[in-house]
Design an enzyme around this catalytic site. Sequence first.
Site, PDB file in Angstrom:
ATOM      1  N   TYR A  59      15.762 -61.029 -60.004  1.00 38.78           N
ATOM      2  CA  TYR A  59      15.863 -61.191 -58.552  1.00 38.78           C
ATOM      3  C   TYR A  59      15.132 -60.087 -57.800  1.00 38.78           C
ATOM      4  CZ  TYR A  59      18.899 -65.101 -59.293  1.00 38.78           C
ATOM      5  OH  TYR A  59      19.374 -66.332 -59.677  1.00 38.78           O
ATOM      6  N   GLN A  92      17.938 -75.468 -48.996  1.00 37.99           N
ATOM      7  CA  GLN A  92      18.320 -75.150 -50.367  1.00 37.99           C
ATOM      8  C   GLN A  92      17.633 -73.874 -50.841  1.00 37.99           C
ATOM      9  OE1 GLN A  92      18.347 -78.844 -52.981  1.00 37.99           O
ATOM     10  NE2 GLN A  92      17.289 -79.653 -51.179  1.00 37.99           N
ATOM     11  N   ASN A  93      16.730 -73.339 -50.036  1.00 35.02           N
ATOM     12  CA  ASN A  93      15.940 -72.176 -50.426  1.00 35.02           C
ATOM     13  C   ASN A  93      16.687 -70.880 -50.123  1.00 35.02           C
ATOM     14  OD1 ASN A  93      13.919 -74.027 -51.084  1.00 35.02           O
ATOM     15  ND2 ASN A  93      13.077 -73.963 -49.006  1.00 35.02           N
ATOM     16  N   VAL A  94      16.421 -69.868 -50.929  1.00 32.58           N
ATOM     17  CA  VAL A  94      17.099 -68.581 -50.752  1.00 32.58           C
ATOM     18  C   VAL A  94      16.228 -67.577 -50.000  1.00 32.58           C
ATOM     19  CG1 VAL A  94      18.535 -68.923 -52.782  1.00 32.58           C
ATOM     20  CG2 VAL A  94      16.332 -67.746 -53.036  1.00 32.58           C
ATOM     21  N   HIS A 110      22.349 -72.280 -50.865  1.00 31.83           N
ATOM     22  CA  HIS A 110      22.351 -71.635 -52.174  1.00 31.83           C
ATOM     23  C   HIS A 110      22.263 -70.120 -52.112  1.00 31.83           C
ATOM     24  CE1 HIS A 110      20.764 -75.736 -53.751  1.00 31.83           C
ATOM     25  NE2 HIS A 110      22.068 -75.716 -53.659  1.00 31.83           N
ATOM     26  N   GLY A 175      10.284 -81.611 -48.803  1.00 23.92           N
ATOM     27  CA  GLY A 175       9.994 -80.862 -50.021  1.00 23.92           C
ATOM     28  C   GLY A 175      11.151 -80.700 -50.975  1.00 23.92           C
ATOM     29  N   THR A 176      11.963 -81.737 -51.137  1.00 19.97           N
ATOM     30  CA  THR A 176      13.064 -81.647 -52.091  1.00 19.97           C
ATOM     31  C   THR A 176      13.067 -82.889 -52.969  1.00 19.97           C
ATOM     32  OG1 THR A 176      15.475 -81.592 -52.359  1.00 19.97           O
ATOM     33  CG2 THR A 176      14.640 -82.566 -50.318  1.00 19.97           C
ATOM     34  N   SER A 177      13.386 -82.698 -54.234  1.00 15.26           N
ATOM     35  CA  SER A 177      13.410 -83.803 -55.188  1.00 15.26           C
ATOM     36  C   SER A 177      14.651 -84.665 -55.041  1.00 15.26           C
ATOM     37  CB  SER A 177      13.346 -83.246 -56.615  1.00 15.26           C
ATOM     38  OG  SER A 177      14.512 -82.474 -56.887  1.00 15.26           O
ATOM     39  N   PRO A 203       7.406 -88.350 -52.834  1.00 18.60           N
ATOM     40  CA  PRO A 203       8.803 -88.423 -52.392  1.00 18.60           C
ATOM     41  C   PRO A 203       9.685 -89.209 -53.341  1.00 18.60           C
ATOM     42  CG  PRO A 203       7.460 -89.969 -51.154  1.00 18.60           C
ATOM     43  CD  PRO A 203       6.508 -89.142 -51.981  1.00 18.60           C
TER      44      PRO A 203
END
Length: 244
Positions: A59, A92-94, A110, A175-177, A203
């Site tokens: 990290y 969802q990004n940190v 997250h 941009g997310t699966s 997509p």
Amino acid sequence: MSISPTRQQVVVLTGSGISAESGLQTFRNHGGLWDGERVDDVATPEAFARNPLRVLDFYNRLRRQLQNVQPNAAHFALRHLESGYDVNIITQNVDDLHERAGSSHVLHLHGELLKARSSVDENYIVDCFSDQTMADVDARGFPMRPHIVWFGEAVPMIEAAIQLMRTADIAIIIGTSLQVYPAAGLVQYIPPDAEVFLVDPQPYEGLQNVQFIRASAQAGVSNLVSELLRRPEAHSLSCLNRVD
């Protein structure tokens, strides 16, 4: 006297695709690897218990990488969207790229890379802009860990995200699966009468009543925001109606 009409609510769900276009490596795009590491070795509570130094080093590398990249056109377009709509971003990004672009309301599902938290008290959270070491402890002397929701852990902000999604007049997914739960399950809380846009070069097509924008985050979001801001309701609601 001034009367401000209710503005339309836009709720945005962003994933790794928007950050990747700023140059951040992502788990999604590297065959199960994240910055060269298997998630089982660096992104689980068991990994931290087994080898905390390896986890902290991982990290620390991501944090240094984050500090060397900038928000991209998609991040700035979402900030600009606030000129005509009430915008809430669920990410969802940190990373902190949405905040650096100027977005006012960002909910991190997250966790956040630029924060650390106690390994014992999940409510003890501090800013962390430099490398973490094993010498970093909380007020009671317990080790600090990255403020990240690891695989196998509960997602504390999911209920708040569900409530936000339920308010959407317009939902934008970027941009997310839509394969990682519980975040992927948020789409089921979009109101049935809301407009839904999905921006992604490839997509996930298992959704109904969705307008697909098969483009990169920067191109797709920029064009979509321009289109939304051209709508009459965006112009009329972005100003105050004066009543003399």
